[in-house]
Design a protein around this motif. Structure first.
Motif, mmCIF file in Angstrom:
data_model
loop_
_atom_site.group_PDB
_atom_site.id
_atom_site.type_symbol
_atom_site.label_atom_id
_atom_site.label_comp_id
_atom_site.label_asym_id
_atom_site.label_seq_id
_atom_site.Cartn_x
_atom_site.Cartn_y
_atom_site.Cartn_z
ATOM 1 N N LEU A 8 0.823 -1.166 -0.256
ATOM 2 C CA LEU A 8 0.031 -0.036 -0.025
ATOM 3 C C LEU A 8 0.994 1.227 0.049
ATOM 4 O O LEU A 8 0.561 2.269 -0.709
ATOM 5 C CB LEU A 8 -0.988 0.081 1.460
ATOM 6 N N VAL A 29 -6.331 1.685 -4.308
ATOM 7 C CA VAL A 29 -7.371 1.109 -3.527
ATOM 8 C C VAL A 29 -7.347 -0.433 -3.211
ATOM 9 O O VAL A 29 -7.470 -0.818 -2.023
ATOM 10 C CB VAL A 29 -8.761 1.296 -3.996
ATOM 11 N N ASN A 30 -6.954 -1.233 -4.153
ATOM 12 C CA ASN A 30 -6.756 -2.765 -3.870
ATOM 13 C C ASN A 30 -5.180 -3.349 -3.836
ATOM 14 O O ASN A 30 -5.056 -4.489 -3.966
ATOM 15 C CB ASN A 30 -7.363 -3.469 -4.763
ATOM 16 N N SER A 32 -3.352 -3.241 -0.874
ATOM 17 C CA SER A 32 -2.891 -3.698 0.580
ATOM 18 C C SER A 32 -2.697 -5.030 0.639
ATOM 19 O O SER A 32 -2.828 -5.845 -0.057
ATOM 20 C CB SER A 32 -4.141 -3.188 1.498
ATOM 21 N N ASN A 42 -9.445 -4.269 1.751
ATOM 22 C CA ASN A 42 -9.610 -2.895 2.581
ATOM 23 C C ASN A 42 -10.353 -3.433 3.973
ATOM 24 O O ASN A 42 -11.429 -2.931 4.196
ATOM 25 C CB ASN A 42 -10.247 -2.019 1.808
ATOM 26 N N SER A 49 -1.013 -0.045 8.112
ATOM 27 C CA SER A 49 -0.900 1.108 7.043
ATOM 28 C C SER A 49 0.216 2.280 7.495
ATOM 29 O O SER A 49 -0.008 2.708 8.749
ATOM 30 C CB SER A 49 -2.024 1.475 6.346
ATOM 31 N N TYR A 68 -6.354 8.997 3.709
ATOM 32 C CA TYR A 68 -6.816 7.738 3.421
ATOM 33 C C TYR A 68 -6.257 6.544 4.252
ATOM 34 O O TYR A 68 -7.298 5.803 4.658
ATOM 35 C CB TYR A 68 -6.120 7.421 1.857
ATOM 36 N N THR A 69 -5.152 6.538 4.648
ATOM 37 C CA THR A 69 -4.932 5.429 5.694
ATOM 38 C C THR A 69 -5.610 5.549 7.232
ATOM 39 O O THR A 69 -5.851 4.557 7.618
ATOM 40 C CB THR A 69 -3.438 5.608 5.947
ATOM 41 N N ARG A 72 -9.221 4.207 6.512
ATOM 42 C CA ARG A 72 -9.257 2.702 6.319
ATOM 43 C C ARG A 72 -9.716 1.727 7.716
ATOM 44 O O ARG A 72 -9.085 2.353 8.675
ATOM 45 C CB ARG A 72 -8.156 2.244 5.480
#
Length: 80
Positions: A8, A29-30, A32, A42, A49, A68-69, A72
Motif C-alpha cells: 500500500l 485502492v486494492n 493493500s 480493505n 498502514s 486515506y490511511t 481505512r
C-alpha cells in the motif's frame, strides 16, 4: 496485525505524485497487504498502514495519503 503494509505504501507513493497526469486513486485502492490472507484488500485484517517513516519519505500528496490511511479499517502508524 502482522506486517507493515509496504504494498500500500508503494502504491500510494506511485499514485499520489506531484504530476496530475499520473495520479490515479484507483491504483492504490486494492494494493493493500490485507488481500493476502482472505482476499479482501480493505478490511484491515493483516497490514498496518503507514505513509512515511524515518527511512522513506511519503508521497508528494502526503495529506491525502494520511487521510486515506486513517479512514481505512485496521491500524495505522503516523510517524512524527
Amino acid at each position: 496485525r502482522d506486517v507493515l503494509d509496504f504494498p500500500l505504501f508503494f502504491a500510494m507513493k506511485a499514485a499520489l505524485t506531484g504530476d496530475g497526469n499520473v495520479n490515479d486513486f484507483r491504483n492504490m485502492v486494492n494494493a493493500s497487504q490485507d488481500v493476502q490472507d482472505d482476499g479482501f484488500a480493505n478490511n484491515g485484517s493483516q497490514g498496518v498502514s503507514f505513509v512515511g517513516s524515518h527511512d522513506e519519505t511519503g508521497p508528494y500528496l502526503s495529506n491525502v495519503a494520511y487521510a486515506y490511511t486513517l479512514m481505512r479499517p485496521g491500524n495505522a502508524l503516523v510517524y512524527f
